[in-house]
Design a protein around this motif. Structure first.
Motif, PDB file in Angstrom:
ATOM      1  N   UNK A 190       0.822  -1.205   0.000  1.00  0.00           N
ATOM      2  CA  UNK A 190       0.000   0.000   0.000  1.00  0.00           C
ATOM      3  C   UNK A 190       0.858   1.257   0.000  1.00  0.00           C
ATOM      4  N   UNK A 191       1.900   1.253   0.827  1.00  0.00           N
ATOM      5  CA  UNK A 191       2.776   2.418   0.928  1.00  0.00           C
ATOM      6  C   UNK A 191       3.535   2.654  -0.376  1.00  0.00           C
ATOM      7  N   UNK A 192       3.995   1.595  -1.000  1.00  0.00           N
ATOM      8  CA  UNK A 192       4.725   1.746  -2.269  1.00  0.00           C
ATOM      9  C   UNK A 192       3.824   2.369  -3.330  1.00  0.00           C
ATOM     10  N   UNK A 193       2.585   1.902  -3.408  1.00  0.00           N
ATOM     11  CA  UNK A 193       1.644   2.473  -4.376  1.00  0.00           C
ATOM     12  C   UNK A 193       1.343   3.929  -4.045  1.00  0.00           C
ATOM     13  N   UNK A 194       1.165   4.218  -2.764  1.00  0.00           N
ATOM     14  CA  UNK A 194       0.852   5.578  -2.348  1.00  0.00           C
ATOM     15  C   UNK A 194       1.983   6.540  -2.683  1.00  0.00           C
ATOM     16  N   UNK A 195       3.199   6.194  -2.306  1.00  0.00           N
ATOM     17  CA  UNK A 195       4.305   7.116  -2.529  1.00  0.00           C
ATOM     18  C   UNK A 195       4.666   7.229  -4.010  1.00  0.00           C
ATOM     19  N   UNK A 196       4.274   6.240  -4.809  1.00  0.00           N
ATOM     20  CA  UNK A 196       4.457   6.369  -6.260  1.00  0.00           C
ATOM     21  C   UNK A 196       3.629   7.535  -6.797  1.00  0.00           C
ATOM     22  N   UNK A 197       2.525   7.850  -6.129  1.00  0.00           N
ATOM     23  CA  UNK A 197       1.697   8.997  -6.525  1.00  0.00           C
ATOM     24  C   UNK A 197       2.405  10.319  -6.232  1.00  0.00           C
ATOM     25  N   UNK A 198       3.336  10.292  -5.305  1.00  0.00           N
ATOM     26  CA  UNK A 198       4.028  11.499  -4.883  1.00  0.00           C
ATOM     27  C   UNK A 198       5.539  11.315  -5.054  1.00  0.00           C
ATOM     28  N   UNK A 199       5.915  10.842  -6.247  1.00  0.00           N
ATOM     29  CA  UNK A 199       7.317  10.539  -6.513  1.00  0.00           C
ATOM     30  C   UNK A 199       8.218  11.748  -6.508  1.00  0.00           C
ATOM     31  N   UNK A 200       7.617  12.964  -6.627  1.00  0.00           N
ATOM     32  CA  UNK A 200       8.432  14.166  -6.542  1.00  0.00           C
ATOM     33  C   UNK A 200       8.781  14.509  -5.096  1.00  0.00           C
ATOM     34  N   UNK A 201       8.114  13.856  -4.141  1.00  0.00           N
ATOM     35  CA  UNK A 201       8.351  14.130  -2.725  1.00  0.00           C
ATOM     36  C   UNK A 201       9.117  13.042  -1.996  1.00  0.00           C
ATOM     37  N   UNK A 202       8.894  11.789  -2.371  1.00  0.00           N
ATOM     38  CA  UNK A 202       9.452  10.679  -1.591  1.00  0.00           C
ATOM     39  C   UNK A 202      10.019   9.609  -2.509  1.00  0.00           C
ATOM     40  N   UNK A 203      11.254   9.194  -2.240  1.00  0.00           N
ATOM     41  CA  UNK A 203      11.843   8.014  -2.876  1.00  0.00           C
ATOM     42  C   UNK A 203      11.652   6.859  -1.895  1.00  0.00           C
ATOM     43  N   UNK A 204      10.614   6.072  -2.116  1.00  0.00           N
ATOM     44  CA  UNK A 204      10.212   5.064  -1.145  1.00  0.00           C
ATOM     45  C   UNK A 204      11.195   3.901  -1.101  1.00  0.00           C
ATOM     46  N   UNK A 205      11.391   3.349   0.094  1.00  0.00           N
ATOM     47  CA  UNK A 205      12.197   2.138   0.287  1.00  0.00           C
ATOM     48  C   UNK A 205      11.418   1.198   1.192  1.00  0.00           C
ATOM     49  N   UNK A 206      11.275  -0.048   0.791  1.00  0.00           N
ATOM     50  CA  UNK A 206      10.624  -1.038   1.644  1.00  0.00           C
ATOM     51  C   UNK A 206      11.683  -1.713   2.513  1.00  0.00           C
ATOM     52  N   UNK A 207      11.283  -2.211   3.676  1.00  0.00           N
ATOM     53  CA  UNK A 207      12.252  -2.910   4.526  1.00  0.00           C
ATOM     54  C   UNK A 207      12.595  -4.273   3.946  1.00  0.00           C
ATOM     55  N   UNK A 208      13.849  -4.656   4.061  1.00  0.00           N
ATOM     56  CA  UNK A 208      14.211  -6.033   3.721  1.00  0.00           C
ATOM     57  C   UNK A 208      13.940  -6.953   4.911  1.00  0.00           C
ATOM     58  N   UNK A 209      14.080  -6.376   6.098  1.00  0.00           N
ATOM     59  CA  UNK A 209      13.789  -7.120   7.320  1.00  0.00           C
ATOM     60  C   UNK A 209      13.129  -6.200   8.323  1.00  0.00           C
ATOM     61  N   UNK A 210      12.363  -6.767   9.243  1.00  0.00           N
ATOM     62  CA  UNK A 210      11.721  -5.968  10.264  1.00  0.00           C
ATOM     63  C   UNK A 210      10.511  -5.222   9.744  1.00  0.00           C
ATOM     64  N   UNK A 211      10.075  -4.248  10.522  1.00  0.00           N
ATOM     65  CA  UNK A 211       8.822  -3.562  10.239  1.00  0.00           C
ATOM     66  C   UNK A 211       8.985  -2.079   9.945  1.00  0.00           C
ATOM     67  N   UNK A 212      10.218  -1.587   9.792  1.00  0.00           N
ATOM     68  CA  UNK A 212      10.435  -0.167   9.548  1.00  0.00           C
ATOM     69  C   UNK A 212      11.322   0.040   8.328  1.00  0.00           C
ATOM     70  N   UNK A 213      11.219   1.237   7.737  1.00  0.00           N
ATOM     71  CA  UNK A 213      12.137   1.631   6.672  1.00  0.00           C
ATOM     72  C   UNK A 213      12.425   3.121   6.790  1.00  0.00           C
ATOM     73  N   UNK A 214      13.372   3.604   5.989  1.00  0.00           N
ATOM     74  CA  UNK A 214      13.927   4.953   6.144  1.00  0.00           C
ATOM     75  C   UNK A 214      14.029   5.623   4.771  1.00  0.00           C
ATOM     76  N   UNK A 215      12.870   5.899   4.136  1.00  0.00           N
ATOM     77  CA  UNK A 215      12.905   6.465   2.781  1.00  0.00           C
ATOM     78  C   UNK A 215      13.434   7.892   2.768  1.00  0.00           C
ATOM     79  N   UNK A 216      13.742   8.351   1.565  1.00  0.00           N
ATOM     80  CA  UNK A 216      14.323   9.686   1.366  1.00  0.00           C
ATOM     81  C   UNK A 216      13.234  10.684   0.995  1.00  0.00           C
ATOM     82  N   UNK A 217      13.288  11.854   1.644  1.00  0.00           N
ATOM     83  CA  UNK A 217      12.356  12.929   1.313  1.00  0.00           C
ATOM     84  C   UNK A 217      13.013  13.877   0.317  1.00  0.00           C
ATOM     85  N   UNK A 218      12.282  14.237  -0.744  1.00  0.00           N
ATOM     86  CA  UNK A 218      12.831  15.025  -1.836  1.00  0.00           C
ATOM     87  C   UNK A 218      12.329  16.464  -1.867  1.00  0.00           C
ATOM     88  N   UNK A 219      11.282  16.781  -1.118  1.00  0.00           N
ATOM     89  CA  UNK A 219      10.680  18.101  -1.183  1.00  0.00           C
ATOM     90  C   UNK A 219      11.616  19.200  -0.717  1.00  0.00           C
TER      91      UNK A 219
END
Length: 386
Positions: free
Chosen positions: A292-321
């Motif tokens: 869901x998050x990957x699809x959502x942030x794809x709508x706002x690709x000018x703001x966020x470069x989304x990263x999914x976690x490889x392990x665990x329940x958290x990730x640390x994507x990059x903000x572009x705004x």
């Protein structure tokens, strides 16, 4: 280890903004259960909990609890397990004991703040091992063992790591992880491994072995809070083949929690017996929320470069705004009630961590509602593209 501890930035941030939060999009723990739900999963009647006495318990942990924990390891028996009041207490005393005589420690960065603040408050010298190469769009998370080897010294006593990593969701490959354990063992260095997110990797094949199984100098720290989603139980543990170390840690525990509550140990034992079902549920929830998050942030690709976690329940994507991540996160909680954690919470005294990041959490059932609120917020304001 106590006198010069700084403010805990993550907890201070939560305290500041908790009153503004309606939706958490940053929770690190998995969705929790009620006592009734856990008992039902285990096939236990409520009366069974009512029969648990409220007296003092064994300082090391009840035999049944330690046996269930030991069953998750291959080279550690119940005698190689010491329980604590959460992982924080176990991490505190482990680092205090191993570094009380000074020497040198290496700590991975970014990290859960305890992992660096505690060594920095000890007599030891501390070096930060960055878990990335490059910057901006070219940044890649990695565990570089050549870089680590250059940092090791004759007086290095501890290498402290956290995989799956908080806040990045990064996980090294198994071959690299095994080499890390061997590298430390060859040099007589304790490898302290915070493994609290282990068990809910979206692909179970990515699950790393536990360092307590890999080396006699491996110290595994785990807890019921994160992958089990039971932070209210307040049961964590340290596992190691070094039972002499555990005996010293038990002596330290006598100065803090002394023992765990009987009801907590009972509930933790039940959860461990049904770990496969709990982790399967959590793994499915994380996978669904990440999609869901990957699809959502794809709508706002000018703001966020989304990263999914490889392990665990958290990730640390990059903000572009161009407004910056601190403003983005602050306005999200102020105006939409959506809590996320900015990179400043994870700033390290050991290495300059990337400042254009924010932490997301995928283990809660409320993530879809958080995404809906954030979408409405972003669609309702003028945005500057990167």
């Amino acid at each position: 280890m106590i006198a010069d501890l700084p403010d805990f930035e993550l907890e201070a941030y939560f305290s500041r903004w908790q009153g503004s939060m309606t939706h958490s999009f940053t929770a690190s723990e998995a969705e929790t259960m009620t006592v009734g739900e856990l008992l039902a999963l285990a096939g236990e009647p409520l009366e069974a909990l009512a029969e648990v006495d409220l007296g003092y318990r064994s300082s090391a942990g009840s035999p049944s609890l330690r046996s269930e924990i030991a069953a998750t390891y291959g080279q550690v028996g119940a005698g190689g397990v010491l329980t604590f009041a959460g992982a924080q207490e176990g991490l505190f005393w482990t680092l205090a004991e191993l570094l009380r005589g000074g020497g040198h420690a290496v700590v991975t960065v970014p990290n859960y703040q305890s992992m660096e603040s505690l060594p920095l408050s000890s007599p030891a010298e501390v070096t930060g091992l960055p878990l990335w190469r490059g910057s901006g769009a070219d940044l890649r998370w990695e565990l570089d063992l050549d870089r680590l080897e250059d940092m090791l010294r004759p007086d290095t006593r501890v290498v402290a790591v956290n995989f799956p990593n908080n806040p990045t969701g990064y996980l090294p490959g198994e071959a690299t992880f095994r080499t890390l354990a061997a590298m430390c063992e060859e040099r007589g260095i304790y490898l302290v491994s915070d493994e609290v997110y282990r068990g809910v990797e979206i692909d179970p094949a990515d699950t790393l072995p536990q360092v307590a199984d890999l080396s006699p100098l491996g110290v595994s720290i785990n807890v019921m809070s994160k992958s089990f989603g039971l932070p209210g139980v307040r049961v964590g543990w340290v596992a190691s083949q070094d039972t002499a170390l555990l005996a010293r840690l038990e002596g330290r525990k006598h100065y803090t929690s002394i023992c765990n509550p009987g009801p907590s140990e009972y509930l933790a034992t039940l959860a461990l017996r049904h770990a496969d079902q709990i982790h399967e549920r959590v793994r499915g929830l994380i996978a669904s929320n990440v999609e869901l998050a990957a699809d959502f942030f794809a709508e706002f690709g000018d703001l966020v470069a989304f990263e999914s976690p490889r392990g665990g329940s958290v990730s640390f994507p990059r903000y572009l705004g161009t407004d910056g991540v601190e403003t983005f996160v602050r306005r999200s909680v102020e105006e939409a009630g959506v809590m996320m954690l900015p990179a400043s919470v994870y700033q390290s005294r050991l290495a300059p961590t990337p400042l254009d990041r924010f932490r997301l959490g995928f283990g809660r059932v409320g993530v879809p509602a958080a995404i809906r609120a954030l979408r409405s917020h972003l669609n309702g304001e003028d945005r500057l593209s990167a």
